[in-house]
Design a protein around this motif. Structure first.
Motif, PDB file in Angstrom:
ATOM      1  N   LEU A  20       0.837  -1.200   0.000  1.00  0.00           N
ATOM      2  CA  LEU A  20       0.000   0.000   0.000  1.00  0.00           C
ATOM      3  C   LEU A  20       0.874   1.253   0.000  1.00  0.00           C
ATOM      4  O   LEU A  20       0.624   2.187  -0.763  1.00  0.00           O
ATOM      5  CB  LEU A  20      -0.948   0.002   1.206  1.00  0.00           C
ATOM      6  CG  LEU A  20      -1.782   1.274   1.391  1.00  0.00           C
ATOM      7  CD1 LEU A  20      -2.707   1.492   0.193  1.00  0.00           C
ATOM      8  CD2 LEU A  20      -2.576   1.196   2.692  1.00  0.00           C
ATOM      9  N   LEU A  21       1.890   1.281   0.858  1.00  0.00           N
ATOM     10  CA  LEU A  21       2.805   2.427   0.891  1.00  0.00           C
ATOM     11  C   LEU A  21       3.480   2.610  -0.466  1.00  0.00           C
ATOM     12  O   LEU A  21       3.625   3.736  -0.952  1.00  0.00           O
ATOM     13  CB  LEU A  21       3.854   2.244   1.994  1.00  0.00           C
ATOM     14  CG  LEU A  21       3.330   2.327   3.424  1.00  0.00           C
ATOM     15  CD1 LEU A  21       4.400   1.875   4.409  1.00  0.00           C
ATOM     16  CD2 LEU A  21       2.850   3.728   3.749  1.00  0.00           C
ATOM     17  N   ASN A  22       3.876   1.506  -1.069  1.00  0.00           N
ATOM     18  CA  ASN A  22       4.490   1.570  -2.390  1.00  0.00           C
ATOM     19  C   ASN A  22       3.508   2.137  -3.414  1.00  0.00           C
ATOM     20  O   ASN A  22       3.874   2.960  -4.248  1.00  0.00           O
ATOM     21  CB  ASN A  22       4.989   0.192  -2.810  1.00  0.00           C
ATOM     22  CG  ASN A  22       5.862   0.250  -4.027  1.00  0.00           C
ATOM     23  OD1 ASN A  22       6.665   1.157  -4.196  1.00  0.00           O
ATOM     24  ND2 ASN A  22       5.716  -0.727  -4.904  1.00  0.00           N
ATOM     25  N   GLY A  23       2.266   1.696  -3.354  1.00  0.00           N
ATOM     26  CA  GLY A  23       1.236   2.205  -4.262  1.00  0.00           C
ATOM     27  C   GLY A  23       0.981   3.690  -4.067  1.00  0.00           C
ATOM     28  O   GLY A  23       0.835   4.443  -5.038  1.00  0.00           O
ATOM     29  N   ILE A  24       0.934   4.121  -2.812  1.00  0.00           N
ATOM     30  CA  ILE A  24       0.741   5.545  -2.507  1.00  0.00           C
ATOM     31  C   ILE A  24       1.905   6.346  -3.077  1.00  0.00           C
ATOM     32  O   ILE A  24       1.717   7.399  -3.699  1.00  0.00           O
ATOM     33  CB  ILE A  24       0.589   5.771  -0.993  1.00  0.00           C
ATOM     34  CG1 ILE A  24      -0.726   5.168  -0.489  1.00  0.00           C
ATOM     35  CG2 ILE A  24       0.660   7.255  -0.649  1.00  0.00           C
ATOM     36  CD1 ILE A  24      -0.849   5.091   1.027  1.00  0.00           C
ATOM     37  N   GLU A  37      -7.226   4.205  -6.016  1.00  0.00           N
ATOM     38  CA  GLU A  37      -7.663   3.671  -4.724  1.00  0.00           C
ATOM     39  C   GLU A  37      -8.378   2.337  -4.911  1.00  0.00           C
ATOM     40  O   GLU A  37      -8.165   1.393  -4.145  1.00  0.00           O
ATOM     41  CB  GLU A  37      -8.595   4.686  -4.049  1.00  0.00           C
ATOM     42  CG  GLU A  37      -8.975   4.315  -2.645  1.00  0.00           C
ATOM     43  CD  GLU A  37      -9.722   5.426  -1.933  1.00  0.00           C
ATOM     44  OE1 GLU A  37     -10.800   5.132  -1.387  1.00  0.00           O
ATOM     45  OE2 GLU A  37      -9.219   6.567  -1.926  1.00  0.00           O
ATOM     46  N   GLU A  38      -9.201   2.229  -5.955  1.00  0.00           N
ATOM     47  CA  GLU A  38      -9.934   0.993  -6.216  1.00  0.00           C
ATOM     48  C   GLU A  38      -8.973  -0.152  -6.539  1.00  0.00           C
ATOM     49  O   GLU A  38      -9.160  -1.280  -6.086  1.00  0.00           O
ATOM     50  CB  GLU A  38     -10.925   1.175  -7.377  1.00  0.00           C
ATOM     51  CG  GLU A  38     -12.061   2.136  -7.084  1.00  0.00           C
ATOM     52  CD  GLU A  38     -11.661   3.608  -7.180  1.00  0.00           C
ATOM     53  OE1 GLU A  38     -10.727   3.944  -7.945  1.00  0.00           O
ATOM     54  OE2 GLU A  38     -12.250   4.414  -6.455  1.00  0.00           O
ATOM     55  N   ALA A  49     -14.010  -3.026   3.734  1.00  0.00           N
ATOM     56  CA  ALA A  49     -15.080  -2.168   3.222  1.00  0.00           C
ATOM     57  C   ALA A  49     -14.432  -0.922   2.599  1.00  0.00           C
ATOM     58  O   ALA A  49     -13.368  -0.484   3.061  1.00  0.00           O
ATOM     59  CB  ALA A  49     -16.008  -1.768   4.365  1.00  0.00           C
ATOM     60  N   PRO A  50     -15.053  -0.348   1.565  1.00  0.00           N
ATOM     61  CA  PRO A  50     -14.445   0.822   0.900  1.00  0.00           C
ATOM     62  C   PRO A  50     -14.114   1.970   1.850  1.00  0.00           C
ATOM     63  O   PRO A  50     -13.033   2.547   1.765  1.00  0.00           O
ATOM     64  CB  PRO A  50     -15.497   1.247  -0.126  1.00  0.00           C
ATOM     65  CG  PRO A  50     -16.255  -0.007  -0.428  1.00  0.00           C
ATOM     66  CD  PRO A  50     -16.260  -0.791   0.861  1.00  0.00           C
ATOM     67  N   ARG A  57      -5.930   4.212   3.836  1.00  0.00           N
ATOM     68  CA  ARG A  57      -5.129   4.839   2.798  1.00  0.00           C
ATOM     69  C   ARG A  57      -4.866   6.310   3.133  1.00  0.00           C
ATOM     70  O   ARG A  57      -3.771   6.811   2.946  1.00  0.00           O
ATOM     71  CB  ARG A  57      -5.826   4.725   1.440  1.00  0.00           C
ATOM     72  CG  ARG A  57      -4.944   5.219   0.306  1.00  0.00           C
ATOM     73  CD  ARG A  57      -5.719   5.380  -0.993  1.00  0.00           C
ATOM     74  NE  ARG A  57      -4.919   5.939  -2.034  1.00  0.00           N
ATOM     75  CZ  ARG A  57      -4.521   7.207  -2.086  1.00  0.00           C
ATOM     76  NH1 ARG A  57      -4.841   8.033  -1.129  1.00  0.00           N
ATOM     77  NH2 ARG A  57      -3.785   7.639  -3.089  1.00  0.00           N
ATOM     78  N   ALA A  58      -5.882   7.001   3.613  1.00  0.00           N
ATOM     79  CA  ALA A  58      -5.720   8.416   3.974  1.00  0.00           C
ATOM     80  C   ALA A  58      -4.720   8.568   5.121  1.00  0.00           C
ATOM     81  O   ALA A  58      -3.861   9.466   5.096  1.00  0.00           O
ATOM     82  CB  ALA A  58      -7.063   9.027   4.346  1.00  0.00           C
TER      83      ALA A  58
END
Length: 194
Positions: A20-24, A37-38, A49-50, A57-58
């Motif tokens: 996730l950190l890598n994606g951010i 994000e999706e 859950a979304p 993520r935030a």
């Protein structure tokens, strides 16, 4: 036995967080607009859950932004992450360890990306100059007068450079030096007042 079973589960939970950190970082600092994000939720936390994933993520994006904008060294990072683990609604010590490992591996690249993003246009990469004597001219009185030839390489990192070639006579060199002196005085005045 229960503690031994929890440890692999905690380690498994760290893998998606590192990704996730890598994606951010890919989306925010490396210009990968296709990392949405999706996509991250579907690949890393499909069971979340979304709104739960959006909050995670935030939170991680905010922490990474704070760390990156301060360009934290490892002592600052350790103090920052320790404070985040003690804060209510903060992060766990496992999450702090993943963030620290991520920052250790990505600090230089993220810093370089932020520097490149802060440049609003081409930068001067290189400058060469020489002084020549004019051997031909429309006017006889300009023959054998010195001229400065200045070649500037302009561009952004990772992109092809542009070259600008300028010719200055003695008066234009004096004028340019005067303007550069004014710029230097202005910069000096600003750095001494702050």
């Amino acid at each position: 036995m229960a503690a031994a079973e929890q440890q692999p589960a905690a380690a498994e939970g760290c893998k998606p967080l590192g990704a996730l950190l890598n994606g951010i970082a890919q989306a925010a600092y490396y210009g990968k607009a296709d990392i949405t994000e999706e996509l991250l939720r579907g690949q890393l936390y499909p069971e979340a859950a979304p709104e739960e994933f959006r909050a995670l993520r935030a939170k991680m994006g905010g922490l990474l932004q704070s760390i990156a904008s301060a360009d934290m060294d490892f002592n600052q990072l350790e103090a920052f992450l320790t404070a985040q683990t003690k804060k209510q609604g903060g992060i766990t010590s496992d999450q702090a360890a993943v963030i620290a490992k991520f920052w250790k591996n990505h600090r230089a690249k993220i810093h370089e990306s932020l520097v490149n993003q802060s440049c609003w246009d081409n930068v001067l990469k290189n400058m060469n100059w020489r002084v020549d004597l004019k051997s031909q001219s429309r006017h006889i009185d300009q023959i054998n007068t010195p001229v400065a030839i200045v070649e500037m390489e302009l561009g952004r990192n990772g992109q092809e450079s542009e070259f600008l070639c300028l010719e200055f006579d003695e008066a234009k060199v004096s004028q340019m030096l005067k303007k550069l002196s004014e710029i230097e005085e202005s910069m000096t005045a600003l750095t001494q007042t702050t």
